[in-house]
Write a protein that holds these residues in place. Structure first.
Motif, mmCIF file in Angstrom:
data_model
loop_
_atom_site.group_PDB
_atom_site.id
_atom_site.type_symbol
_atom_site.label_atom_id
_atom_site.label_comp_id
_atom_site.label_asym_id
_atom_site.label_seq_id
_atom_site.Cartn_x
_atom_site.Cartn_y
_atom_site.Cartn_z
ATOM 1 N N ASP A 38 6.334 -11.485 -36.374
ATOM 2 C CA ASP A 38 6.872 -11.671 -35.037
ATOM 3 C C ASP A 38 8.362 -11.342 -35.153
ATOM 4 O O ASP A 38 9.199 -12.222 -35.368
ATOM 5 C CB ASP A 38 6.637 -13.112 -34.582
ATOM 6 C CG ASP A 38 7.160 -13.388 -33.183
ATOM 7 O OD1 ASP A 38 7.980 -12.585 -32.665
ATOM 8 O OD2 ASP A 38 6.777 -14.419 -32.613
ATOM 9 N N ASN A 39 8.685 -10.066 -35.066
ATOM 10 C CA ASN A 39 10.048 -9.595 -35.333
ATOM 11 C C ASN A 39 11.092 -10.244 -34.432
ATOM 12 O O ASN A 39 12.197 -10.544 -34.890
ATOM 13 C CB ASN A 39 10.124 -8.077 -35.210
ATOM 14 C CG ASN A 39 9.420 -7.398 -36.357
ATOM 15 O OD1 ASN A 39 9.634 -7.735 -37.512
ATOM 16 N ND2 ASN A 39 8.556 -6.453 -36.041
ATOM 17 N N GLU A 40 10.769 -10.454 -33.173
ATOM 18 C CA GLU A 40 11.739 -11.066 -32.261
ATOM 19 C C GLU A 40 12.066 -12.488 -32.699
ATOM 20 O O GLU A 40 13.228 -12.894 -32.687
ATOM 21 C CB GLU A 40 11.217 -11.048 -30.813
ATOM 22 C CG GLU A 40 11.215 -9.668 -30.204
ATOM 23 C CD GLU A 40 12.597 -9.034 -30.165
ATOM 24 O OE1 GLU A 40 13.579 -9.733 -29.819
ATOM 25 O OE2 GLU A 40 12.711 -7.850 -30.500
ATOM 26 N N ARG A 41 11.054 -13.252 -33.077
ATOM 27 C CA ARG A 41 11.285 -14.639 -33.505
ATOM 28 C C ARG A 41 12.119 -14.671 -34.784
ATOM 29 O O ARG A 41 13.069 -15.436 -34.889
ATOM 30 C CB ARG A 41 9.946 -15.341 -33.710
ATOM 31 C CG ARG A 41 10.111 -16.832 -33.917
ATOM 32 C CD ARG A 41 8.789 -17.517 -34.007
ATOM 33 N NE ARG A 41 8.439 -17.493 -35.425
ATOM 34 C CZ ARG A 41 7.239 -17.701 -35.921
ATOM 35 N NH1 ARG A 41 6.235 -17.907 -35.130
ATOM 36 N NH2 ARG A 41 7.027 -17.689 -37.211
ATOM 37 N N ILE A 42 11.774 -13.819 -35.748
ATOM 38 C CA ILE A 42 12.519 -13.765 -37.007
ATOM 39 C C ILE A 42 13.959 -13.341 -36.740
ATOM 40 O O ILE A 42 14.908 -13.921 -37.277
ATOM 41 C CB ILE A 42 11.838 -12.811 -38.008
ATOM 42 C CG1 ILE A 42 10.448 -13.315 -38.374
ATOM 43 C CG2 ILE A 42 12.704 -12.591 -39.234
ATOM 44 C CD1 ILE A 42 10.419 -14.627 -39.118
ATOM 45 N N ARG A 43 14.150 -12.320 -35.909
ATOM 46 C CA ARG A 43 15.496 -11.840 -35.589
ATOM 47 C C ARG A 43 16.327 -12.954 -34.949
ATOM 48 O O ARG A 43 17.488 -13.139 -35.277
ATOM 49 C CB ARG A 43 15.406 -10.624 -34.661
ATOM 50 C CG ARG A 43 16.710 -9.891 -34.486
ATOM 51 C CD ARG A 43 16.553 -8.612 -33.683
ATOM 52 N NE ARG A 43 15.762 -7.639 -34.413
ATOM 53 C CZ ARG A 43 14.588 -7.144 -33.989
ATOM 54 N NH1 ARG A 43 14.084 -7.506 -32.834
ATOM 55 N NH2 ARG A 43 13.940 -6.256 -34.714
ATOM 56 N N GLU A 44 15.720 -13.743 -34.040
ATOM 57 C CA GLU A 44 16.431 -14.839 -33.390
ATOM 58 C C GLU A 44 16.861 -15.890 -34.423
ATOM 59 O O GLU A 44 18.003 -16.362 -34.393
ATOM 60 C CB GLU A 44 15.537 -15.499 -32.337
ATOM 61 C CG GLU A 44 16.191 -16.693 -31.667
ATOM 62 C CD GLU A 44 15.230 -17.452 -30.764
ATOM 63 O OE1 GLU A 44 15.537 -18.621 -30.487
ATOM 64 O OE2 GLU A 44 14.203 -16.894 -30.355
ATOM 65 N N ILE A 45 15.966 -16.225 -35.348
ATOM 66 C CA ILE A 45 16.298 -17.212 -36.383
ATOM 67 C C ILE A 45 17.441 -16.688 -37.252
ATOM 68 O O ILE A 45 18.383 -17.428 -37.572
ATOM 69 C CB ILE A 45 15.053 -17.536 -37.237
ATOM 70 C CG1 ILE A 45 14.022 -18.294 -36.393
ATOM 71 C CG2 ILE A 45 15.438 -18.338 -38.480
ATOM 72 C CD1 ILE A 45 12.657 -18.407 -37.034
ATOM 73 N N ARG A 105 20.720 -16.873 -35.323
ATOM 74 C CA ARG A 105 21.192 -18.267 -35.215
ATOM 75 C C ARG A 105 21.737 -18.746 -36.556
ATOM 76 O O ARG A 105 22.774 -19.406 -36.609
ATOM 77 C CB ARG A 105 20.063 -19.163 -34.725
ATOM 78 C CG ARG A 105 19.734 -18.908 -33.250
ATOM 79 C CD ARG A 105 18.635 -19.783 -32.746
ATOM 80 N NE ARG A 105 19.058 -21.189 -32.749
ATOM 81 C CZ ARG A 105 18.204 -22.201 -32.680
ATOM 82 N NH1 ARG A 105 16.912 -21.977 -32.604
ATOM 83 N NH2 ARG A 105 18.654 -23.433 -32.696
ATOM 84 N N ARG A 145 -2.852 -17.632 -35.864
ATOM 85 C CA ARG A 145 -2.670 -16.613 -34.811
ATOM 86 C C ARG A 145 -3.987 -16.015 -34.422
ATOM 87 O O ARG A 145 -4.903 -15.866 -35.089
ATOM 88 C CB ARG A 145 -1.752 -15.497 -35.289
ATOM 89 C CG ARG A 145 -0.343 -15.988 -35.437
ATOM 90 C CD ARG A 145 0.589 -14.856 -35.528
ATOM 91 N NE ARG A 145 1.868 -15.375 -35.977
ATOM 92 C CZ ARG A 145 2.853 -14.616 -36.369
ATOM 93 N NH1 ARG A 145 2.741 -13.331 -36.382
ATOM 94 N NH2 ARG A 145 3.972 -15.143 -36.758
#
Length: 132
Positions: free
Chosen positions: A14-21, A24, A132
């Motif tokens: 989940d690239n978006e979730r990893i990128r957000e983490i 942050r 998932r």
């Protein structure tokens, strides 16, 4: 047809979730980031075992050395690097799957050829992602 512009070992993320983490965590001080990384160690050792975690640390060392070489020689490209590339393969939902051989941009066909081989191996390995 195997796509060679994306690494198959990262396609399941989940690239978006990893990128957000990552973004942050990047806002933390270096000391806080080190504590964060240390806090992840027990869970990783439980999941990967000590030997698997040691393999991961070896990957991190390679990445750190290659990044240091790139920063020391801006704009010079991989030709100035002395540290071999990262191991072929990559992360899986359970940890990682690697085999002998390092990424080599001088290999005939370069990264595209390596991705084809990685995609073949990934297709043999592919398992459902837990939760998932």
């Amino acid at each position: 047809m195997i796509r060679t512009n994306r690494d198959p070992f990262y396609a399941w993320l989940d690239n978006e979730r990893i990128r957000e983490i990552i973004h942050r965590a990047g806002a933390l001080t270096p000391g806080e980031r080190l504590v964060l990384v240390k806090g992840l160690v027990p869970g990783l050792v439980d999941a990967l075992g000590v030997a698997g975690f040691e393999d991961f640390l070896a990957e991190v060392r390679v990445k750190a050395r290659r990044f240091g070489e790139a920063r020391a020689h801006p704009g010079m490209g991989y030709g100035t690097r002395r540290t071999p590339g990262e191991a072929l393969g990559g992360p899986t939902p359970e940890g990682h799957l690697h085999w002998n051989g390092a990424r080599d941009p001088h290999r005939p066909g370069g990264r595209a050829a390596e991705r084809i081989e990685e995609a073949r191996r990934w297709a043999k390995y592919r398992r459902p992602i837990p939760g998932r």
